[in-house]
Design a protein around this motif. Sequence first.
Motif, PDB file in Angstrom:
ATOM      1  N   ASP A 131       1.100  -0.663   0.170  1.00 58.98           N
ATOM      2  CA  ASP A 131       0.289   0.003  -0.377  1.00 58.98           C
ATOM      3  C   ASP A 131       1.105   0.921   0.064  1.00 58.98           C
ATOM      4  OD1 ASP A 131       0.847   0.287   2.436  1.00 58.98           O
ATOM      5  OD2 ASP A 131      -1.220   0.246   3.799  1.00 58.98           O
ATOM      6  N   ALA A 132       0.164   2.053  -0.090  1.00 63.43           N
ATOM      7  CA  ALA A 132       1.169   3.444  -0.466  1.00 63.43           C
ATOM      8  C   ALA A 132       2.386   3.959   1.458  1.00 63.43           C
ATOM      9  CB  ALA A 132       0.064   5.023  -0.119  1.00 63.43           C
ATOM     10  N   ASN A 133       2.020   3.162   2.332  1.00 62.90           N
ATOM     11  CA  ASN A 133       2.659   2.840   3.253  1.00 62.90           C
ATOM     12  C   ASN A 133       4.215   2.496   3.071  1.00 62.90           C
ATOM     13  OD1 ASN A 133       0.709   5.189   4.370  1.00 62.90           O
ATOM     14  ND2 ASN A 133       0.391   3.669   5.417  1.00 62.90           N
ATOM     15  N   GLY A 134       4.410   1.582   2.268  1.00 61.51           N
ATOM     16  CA  GLY A 134       4.826   0.543   1.553  1.00 61.51           C
ATOM     17  C   GLY A 134       4.298  -1.028   2.672  1.00 61.51           C
ATOM     18  N   GLN A 135       3.592  -0.897   3.219  1.00 59.85           N
ATOM     19  CA  GLN A 135       2.933  -2.235   4.233  1.00 59.85           C
ATOM     20  C   GLN A 135       2.656  -3.244   2.944  1.00 59.85           C
ATOM     21  OE1 GLN A 135       2.493  -0.679   7.150  1.00 59.85           O
ATOM     22  NE2 GLN A 135       2.925  -2.791   7.980  1.00 59.85           N
ATOM     23  N   ALA A 136       2.850  -4.189   3.100  1.00 62.10           N
ATOM     24  CA  ALA A 136       3.164  -5.553   2.617  1.00 62.10           C
ATOM     25  C   ALA A 136       2.378  -6.331   2.263  1.00 62.10           C
ATOM     26  CB  ALA A 136       4.303  -5.950   2.440  1.00 62.10           C
ATOM     27  N   GLU A 137       1.393  -7.014   1.753  1.00 58.43           N
ATOM     28  CA  GLU A 137       0.077  -8.065   1.922  1.00 58.43           C
ATOM     29  C   GLU A 137       0.662  -8.985   1.118  1.00 58.43           C
ATOM     30  OE1 GLU A 137      -4.730  -8.453   1.273  1.00 58.43           O
ATOM     31  OE2 GLU A 137      -3.635  -6.355   0.690  1.00 58.43           O
ATOM     32  N   ASN A 138       0.558 -10.076   1.589  1.00 54.97           N
ATOM     33  CA  ASN A 138       1.140 -11.569   0.786  1.00 54.97           C
ATOM     34  C   ASN A 138      -0.719 -11.459   0.543  1.00 54.97           C
ATOM     35  OD1 ASN A 138       1.433 -13.272  -0.566  1.00 54.97           O
ATOM     36  ND2 ASN A 138       3.186 -14.531   0.977  1.00 54.97           N
ATOM     37  N   ARG A 139      -0.673 -12.186  -0.678  1.00 58.11           N
ATOM     38  CA  ARG A 139      -1.902 -12.604  -1.289  1.00 58.11           C
ATOM     39  C   ARG A 139      -1.870 -13.973  -1.778  1.00 58.11           C
ATOM     40  NH1 ARG A 139      -4.310  -7.339  -4.703  1.00 58.11           N
ATOM     41  NH2 ARG A 139      -4.567  -6.201  -3.084  1.00 58.11           N
ATOM     42  N   GLY A 140      -0.654 -15.003  -1.448  1.00 65.46           N
ATOM     43  CA  GLY A 140      -0.992 -16.231  -1.406  1.00 65.46           C
ATOM     44  C   GLY A 140      -0.118 -16.216  -3.363  1.00 65.46           C
ATOM     45  N   ASN A 141      -0.963 -17.173  -3.406  1.00 65.34           N
ATOM     46  CA  ASN A 141      -0.589 -17.850  -5.397  1.00 65.34           C
ATOM     47  C   ASN A 141      -1.258 -16.935  -6.284  1.00 65.34           C
ATOM     48  OD1 ASN A 141      -2.176 -19.941  -4.400  1.00 65.34           O
ATOM     49  ND2 ASN A 141      -0.221 -21.181  -4.718  1.00 65.34           N
ATOM     50  N   ARG A 142      -2.405 -16.572  -5.696  1.00 62.99           N
ATOM     51  CA  ARG A 142      -3.545 -16.061  -6.577  1.00 62.99           C
ATOM     52  C   ARG A 142      -4.164 -15.109  -7.397  1.00 62.99           C
ATOM     53  NH1 ARG A 142      -7.934 -18.888  -3.484  1.00 62.99           N
ATOM     54  NH2 ARG A 142      -8.980 -18.026  -4.558  1.00 62.99           N
ATOM     55  N   LEU A 143      -3.713 -14.755  -8.427  1.00 62.13           N
ATOM     56  CA  LEU A 143      -4.016 -13.671  -8.963  1.00 62.13           C
ATOM     57  C   LEU A 143      -5.219 -12.967  -8.704  1.00 62.13           C
ATOM     58  CD1 LEU A 143      -2.096 -11.539 -10.477  1.00 62.13           C
ATOM     59  CD2 LEU A 143      -2.474 -13.365 -12.688  1.00 62.13           C
ATOM     60  N   TYR A 144      -6.733 -13.543  -9.068  1.00 59.94           N
ATOM     61  CA  TYR A 144      -7.689 -13.700  -9.477  1.00 59.94           C
ATOM     62  C   TYR A 144      -8.053 -13.922  -7.864  1.00 59.94           C
ATOM     63  CZ  TYR A 144      -6.640 -14.268 -14.499  1.00 59.94           C
ATOM     64  OH  TYR A 144      -6.369 -14.218 -15.537  1.00 59.94           O
ATOM     65  N   ASP A 145      -8.695 -12.888  -7.664  1.00 63.72           N
ATOM     66  CA  ASP A 145      -9.694 -12.587  -7.184  1.00 63.72           C
ATOM     67  C   ASP A 145     -11.136 -12.946  -7.096  1.00 63.72           C
ATOM     68  OD1 ASP A 145     -11.022 -11.660  -4.736  1.00 63.72           O
ATOM     69  OD2 ASP A 145     -10.026  -9.438  -4.244  1.00 63.72           O
ATOM     70  N   THR A 146     -11.740 -13.933  -6.335  1.00 64.92           N
ATOM     71  CA  THR A 146     -13.058 -14.547  -6.988  1.00 64.92           C
ATOM     72  C   THR A 146     -13.920 -13.381  -6.359  1.00 64.92           C
ATOM     73  OG1 THR A 146     -12.306 -16.510  -6.315  1.00 64.92           O
ATOM     74  CG2 THR A 146     -13.484 -16.292  -7.837  1.00 64.92           C
ATOM     75  N   SER A 147     -13.681 -13.356  -4.876  1.00 60.32           N
ATOM     76  CA  SER A 147     -14.243 -12.792  -3.762  1.00 60.32           C
ATOM     77  C   SER A 147     -15.163 -11.008  -4.228  1.00 60.32           C
ATOM     78  CB  SER A 147     -13.882 -12.151  -2.166  1.00 60.32           C
ATOM     79  OG  SER A 147     -13.132 -10.892  -2.498  1.00 60.32           O
ATOM     80  N   ALA A 148     -14.235 -10.257  -5.340  1.00 55.42           N
ATOM     81  CA  ALA A 148     -14.629  -9.144  -5.879  1.00 55.42           C
ATOM     82  C   ALA A 148     -15.622  -9.288  -7.071  1.00 55.42           C
ATOM     83  CB  ALA A 148     -13.476  -8.972  -7.247  1.00 55.42           C
ATOM     84  N   LEU A 149     -16.262 -10.880  -6.920  1.00 56.67           N
ATOM     85  CA  LEU A 149     -17.493 -11.153  -8.050  1.00 56.67           C
ATOM     86  C   LEU A 149     -18.835 -11.268  -7.328  1.00 56.67           C
ATOM     87  CD1 LEU A 149     -15.664 -14.275  -9.831  1.00 56.67           C
ATOM     88  CD2 LEU A 149     -16.322 -12.505 -10.725  1.00 56.67           C
ATOM     89  N   THR A 150     -18.938 -11.004  -5.992  1.00 61.03           N
ATOM     90  CA  THR A 150     -20.503 -10.467  -5.990  1.00 61.03           C
ATOM     91  C   THR A 150     -20.027  -9.834  -5.345  1.00 61.03           C
ATOM     92  OG1 THR A 150     -19.446 -11.734  -3.605  1.00 61.03           O
ATOM     93  CG2 THR A 150     -19.738 -13.298  -4.371  1.00 61.03           C
ATOM     94  N   THR A 151     -19.048  -8.238  -5.595  1.00 65.63           N
ATOM     95  CA  THR A 151     -19.245  -7.094  -5.151  1.00 65.63           C
ATOM     96  C   THR A 151     -20.150  -6.925  -5.780  1.00 65.63           C
ATOM     97  OG1 THR A 151     -17.372  -6.597  -5.666  1.00 65.63           O
ATOM     98  CG2 THR A 151     -17.387  -7.221  -3.311  1.00 65.63           C
ATOM     99  N   ASN A 152     -19.820  -4.983  -6.185  1.00 68.80           N
ATOM    100  CA  ASN A 152     -20.282  -4.306  -7.262  1.00 68.80           C
ATOM    101  C   ASN A 152     -19.105  -3.885  -7.345  1.00 68.80           C
ATOM    102  OD1 ASN A 152     -23.176  -3.472  -6.607  1.00 68.80           O
ATOM    103  ND2 ASN A 152     -22.379  -1.608  -4.975  1.00 68.80           N
ATOM    104  N   ASN A 153     -18.219  -4.327  -7.064  1.00 70.33           N
ATOM    105  CA  ASN A 153     -17.089  -3.899  -8.085  1.00 70.33           C
ATOM    106  C   ASN A 153     -16.181  -5.509  -8.797  1.00 70.33           C
ATOM    107  OD1 ASN A 153     -15.137  -2.120  -9.598  1.00 70.33           O
ATOM    108  ND2 ASN A 153     -14.679  -1.191  -7.326  1.00 70.33           N
ATOM    109  N   GLN A 154     -17.024  -5.392  -9.522  1.00 69.69           N
ATOM    110  CA  GLN A 154     -16.468  -6.561 -10.388  1.00 69.69           C
ATOM    111  C   GLN A 154     -14.971  -7.450 -10.956  1.00 69.69           C
ATOM    112  OE1 GLN A 154     -19.307  -9.774 -12.360  1.00 69.69           O
ATOM    113  NE2 GLN A 154     -21.030  -8.606 -10.910  1.00 69.69           N
TER     114      GLN A 154
END
Lengths: 364, 459
Positions: free
Chosen positions: A257-280
Amino acid sequence: MKQNKIHYRMVITILAIYIAIIAGTIRSYDKTAPIHPTMQSLINGTWAEQTENYLQEHIGFHDVLFRIKSNTDLFIGEKMVQGVYITDDMLLEKLYSDDIPAPSESAEPVNEFYEDTGIPTYFILVPSASEIYRTKLPANAINAEQKNRIQQIYMETVNGIHCVDAYNILSSLKDNYIYYRTDTRWTCCGAYYVYQSAIQKMGFTPVSFQKYVISHMSTEFRGNLYEKTLYHEVRADVLDRYRNESGAQITSVIAYDANGQAENRGNRLYDTSALTTNNQYQYYLGKPCQKLVIRTNIDNGKKLLVYKDSFADCVIPFLVHHYHEICIINLEQTGMDFTTSADTAGYTHALFLCSMSNWENLIQ
Amino acid sequence: MYLSSFTFIVLILPVMLSAYYLIPVKWKNGFLLCCSILVYGWGNPFRLLYPLACIFYDYGIGLLLERMQKRKRLSVAILAFSALVQIASMTMLRAMVQGRTGFLFPFGIAVYMLQGLGYLIGIYRRRHMASVKFVNVALYVFMFPIVYAGPLITYLEYEEQLSKRPCNIIQLSSGLELFVRGLAEKVILADTFGYIFRELRQTGQMSMLTAWLTTLSFSMYIYFELLGYSEMARGLGKCFGFQFPKNFSHPFFTSSITAFLQSWNITLLLWFQTNFRYFLFSRFEKKWQKYGFLILTWALIGAWYGIEIQFMLWGICMGILLSIEQIAGLDRLFMEENARKKRYVFGLIYTAILQQFSFVLLFADNLTEAGAIWKSMLSFGNGIADQTGFYFFTSYIALLLLGLYVATDLFQNITERISVTPIGQKLAECKPLVHGLLFLFCLASMLYGERMTELWLKI
């Protein structure tokens, strides 16, 4: 007596409307909206502005009222809602011609980057759908031109920067499903053809179209232009995923993020959870972040640095089959400041991929 | 805060109205003053500094003038000095406001400057006494609905209403009715015309159609903006029991410039007539002096609208046209009752054309731009129509016709005739429903589209 009755009725009607609207506004109260006053914001007027904007977006029965207004506008002959042209089968964003930066100004950041770093640089400006589908616009519609402007910017780049003419590729594929109907961005299909041409310039053989298995991840995608217009008559879009089983495997995805804080998202590029939101659309690269580093099991030691806006989100899955590491910088969050956003040492290639309208906005 | 904002309509107005009707009579004036301060200083309390200073100033000078009444020369000097101070500070503030938005700068300066000055002149002329009650002066100078665009009122009429005014369901209902109508004029018509105007103005080389559409949309915009705010002010005033005069009376579609100006911002003209003419007009007997004075008055009215030189120039043009009409007797010649059909129609066309030409002065940045637009309006040099003009013409022709219908009194007769028939009376019963729907549509219109506020920074 009769007169009095009308007066009472008038007051009651207005009162009823008020009760409905206020009740609706309270019911849809959004706690996350930034309308909590601070001393500073109370005095300098920002709080008043925020409250007004909040009410404008969250007033009770917002969508109903919005549709009343937009349908009336369309009925009386206006062909545009909130800067979006409404056509029979597509929503097309209006392109404005005021405050356009000069071509040399637009090319300058890329030139500077190349001269500073010396990394082989590739530059793709993607035209808007309203440029490609000019003929679909309402008669006499006013729409700024992009084709020549892109050419002019390309001409201003220094020798050594490879520009990819996305306009010609896309306009020759006009009849295909290359842009979303309800979103400003291009589809995977449109992105694939431009990728194909770009990756050849970068010295790789593109993965052929036949190798991909295409699956529809969502058939109910309504994008940012729908959000703006709430116009339901245009068919919803399809979000595709292009799967290449024999291609590279992703080993890690790390978001910063903007502060350089890292977030490990595993080995998955696609975010399937977005498909149920408004911002698919966030399905492709997950939540927007300032920097995203993707590593794959390809052992060629090649590293790609991508400066992009959201147009590139659906191109990245094609690119992962060629590089060991891809570092993606989100220009929408960093702005045109390249020096601080990433350490450029060790990269084989750099790619600037942005839509023309976003690029010019960012330059300003 | 603007009267056409969600914050005012959804948050403030219902609370304000219910509180006003619930509190005892003796608190009502004080409550209204608090409301005015709240609405005006909303989001930026610093904006209140200047108007509050003005109120204290007017209050103090008013009392002083009252005391000095027997010493004629001294009171003239005080009056002239205080007028100078107010005009100078207003001009300075306006010059500072130019090109900036919002922050410290108050809006509606010109309106409460005139109100305050009218109050002082009234005392000097002994038309009324200086008020000892501070609230009365403050409310007169600075009551929130009228701060935006008038209507201007004389203190004499106002004082009576301040001490005694009706507060019942009839007032409330007719006030709401007026308010909704004013709101519709502002958010449905003015904002859309403002948007068309702004889009059209960006066209570099204007064709004839575009040039005419630009001025037409601007004239509709400025008319509905001022009218909308005046009507909302009248409506809110009615809800609070006040009776404010009409500010506009169908100024388009008149048969002479005289008639046009008599129905355009009526209360402003009246202010200049009662307060300004009093000092000078009686002393002029020769004809040329009279007309010279008329032109001067209009130059000042023009300058009241804005600080740029074109506004004053507009005023001067209007003054000259008025003088010419009066000398030649054109205004009476073209009047509907006196004239034969042909002459009347000629009057209509001549006025409409001059009106449109004069409005160019109000929106052009400088005289060169005005000249270019006039040229486009008259010649085919840039073609008869271009894409921009054509697009807006086809898209908004319905709205343009609606605007013209509301702005003229063309069909006034028809509506009046219908209203006395049985069907008309039945229709009158639907009034609440119609206004309810109109109110909903106003809210819908406020959801998106342009919110034109530039004008308020000028006035």
